[in-house]
Scaffold this active site. Structure first.
Site, PDB file in Angstrom:
ATOM      1  N   SER A 100     -49.356   7.560 -68.399  1.00  0.00           N
ATOM      2  CA  SER A 100     -48.508   6.740 -68.795  1.00  0.00           C
ATOM      3  C   SER A 100     -48.711   5.829 -70.108  1.00  0.00           C
ATOM      4  O   SER A 100     -48.872   4.766 -70.372  1.00  0.00           O
ATOM      5  CB  SER A 100     -47.440   5.978 -67.880  1.00  0.00           C
ATOM      6  OG  SER A 100     -47.327   7.057 -66.706  1.00  0.00           O
ATOM      7  N   LYS A 174     -40.791   9.699 -68.022  1.00  0.00           N
ATOM      8  CA  LYS A 174     -41.933   8.922 -67.308  1.00  0.00           C
ATOM      9  C   LYS A 174     -40.294   7.327 -67.598  1.00  0.00           C
ATOM     10  O   LYS A 174     -40.640   6.445 -66.713  1.00  0.00           O
ATOM     11  CB  LYS A 174     -42.658   8.487 -67.713  1.00  0.00           C
ATOM     12  CG  LYS A 174     -43.864   7.834 -67.216  1.00  0.00           C
ATOM     13  CD  LYS A 174     -43.697   8.420 -65.400  1.00  0.00           C
ATOM     14  CE  LYS A 174     -44.154   7.232 -64.164  1.00  0.00           C
ATOM     15  NZ  LYS A 174     -46.044   7.020 -64.704  1.00  0.00           N
ATOM     16  N   LYS A 242     -45.868  -3.048 -66.973  1.00  0.00           N
ATOM     17  CA  LYS A 242     -46.283  -1.941 -68.861  1.00  0.00           C
ATOM     18  C   LYS A 242     -45.231  -1.164 -68.858  1.00  0.00           C
ATOM     19  O   LYS A 242     -45.664  -0.968 -70.038  1.00  0.00           O
ATOM     20  CB  LYS A 242     -47.800  -1.477 -68.263  1.00  0.00           C
ATOM     21  CG  LYS A 242     -48.475  -0.699 -69.196  1.00  0.00           C
ATOM     22  CD  LYS A 242     -49.526   0.755 -68.911  1.00  0.00           C
ATOM     23  CE  LYS A 242     -48.638   1.214 -68.201  1.00  0.00           C
ATOM     24  NZ  LYS A 242     -48.955   2.833 -67.962  1.00  0.00           N
TER      25      LYS A 242
END
Length: 307
Positions: A100, A174, A242
């Site tokens: 990711s 995502k 994150k």
């Protein structure tokens, strides 16, 4: 993509990557894996995975290289640095970044890979450690349709792949996934905390809601973690931060206001700031409990600590 792919280089064999590499080897691919912490890769030798001495070594002669590292900067360092993966890959082979990472990072990697005669797909995943172990990951692929279709046999042991658009689209999907997951985790935590504070058994409340409109994978898996107090990481909170941070940065660049995401991000950041970055992201339940302890209006004035 004319010939069948048989050899896979795998870079990053952590919580999820190790299971993914194992499943590929069990499916009959010749897998050569590398990890920054060598012991995590060495353990795969008993599953038929060859252990590489470097990231570049994993990439040499591979039909495709899968990257499952922790962040955009780490991916760039391992893939693009002198002596890195991209320079070691054979022309015509495919780099599949399943980490990711920010959308612009994926697009930049694609430019470098294409300039070197490589194909590039960004294909991040959702499903956590359980999905990686069982081969049921949701895989969101960005890139050329033909290149994604040419890797269907590679994706199959790991989960179900959906082509969602050009390079970078996988990362966009995502980010959408992570906003939904993160918001859902926080909603489940608040609901179970309310039930507990009101005098109900949160475990029984969770059981009562299964099958109703409140039910979801997050509710089933992370709600169970919350009532059991099991925060061994399947998806560490530091990685949730994150991803929510990346999503919010992209939203600001697009002049979008995402107020729910802002609040959710602040809760996970508080969890990390309190020392829970390596706990599962469902441990935001502990942050909410901490916020509601008497005399704990600030994170520096509390009566308990995250284990």
């Amino acid at each position: 993509m004319g010939k069948a792919l048989t050899s896979i280089g795998f870079v990053g064999t952590g919580i999820m990557g190790g299971h993914m590499a194992r499943r590929l080897a069990e499916a009959g691919f010749r897998v050569k894996a590398w990890n920054r912490t060598p012991d995590k890769a060495v353990a795969l030798a008993t599953d038929g995975v060859e252990i590489a001495v470097s990231a570049a070594d994993a990439a040499i002669d591979a039909d495709a290289v899968i990257c499952m590292l922790s962040s955009g900067p780490v991916c760039d360092e391992v893939l693009l640095s002198e002596g890195g993966v991209v320079g070691a890959m054979r022309r015509g082979s495919t780099l599949v970044v399943m980490s990711s990472i920010p959308v612009e990072t994926a697009r930049g990697q694609s430019e470098r890979a294409t300039a070197g005669g490589l194909n590039y797909i960004d294909a991040p995943v959702s499903g956590g450690e359980k999905g990686a172990r069982e081969g049921t990951l949701a895989i969101m692929a960005g890139g050329e349709v033909a290149q994604v279709e040419g890797l269907l046999a590679v994706f199959a042991p790991m989960g179900h792949v959906t082509h969602v658009g050009p390079v970078g689209s996988g990362q966009l999907a995502k980010l959408a996934n992570q906003l939904i997951v993160a918001s859902n985790i926080c909603a489940v935590a608040e609901a179970l905390l309310l039930a507990e504070r009101g005098g109900a058994d949160p475990a029984r409340v969770r059981e009562a809601l299964l099958g109703g409109f409140a039910d979801s994978t997050v509710f089933r898996q992370h709600g169970l973690r919350m009532v059991e107090g099991n925060f061994v990481p399947g998806g560490p909170a530091k990685y949730q931060v994150k991803d929510t941070g990346t999503a919010l940065a992209l939203a600001r660049a697009q002049e979008l206001q995402l107020p729910i995401a802002e609040q959710v991000d602040s809760l996970f950041r508080r969890l990390v700031d309190e020392g829970g970055g390596d706990l599962d992201h469902s441990a935001v339940f502990l942050t909410l409990k901490n916020m509601n302890q008497p005399g704990t209006s600030s994170p520096n004035n509390r009566e308990w600590r995250i284990p």
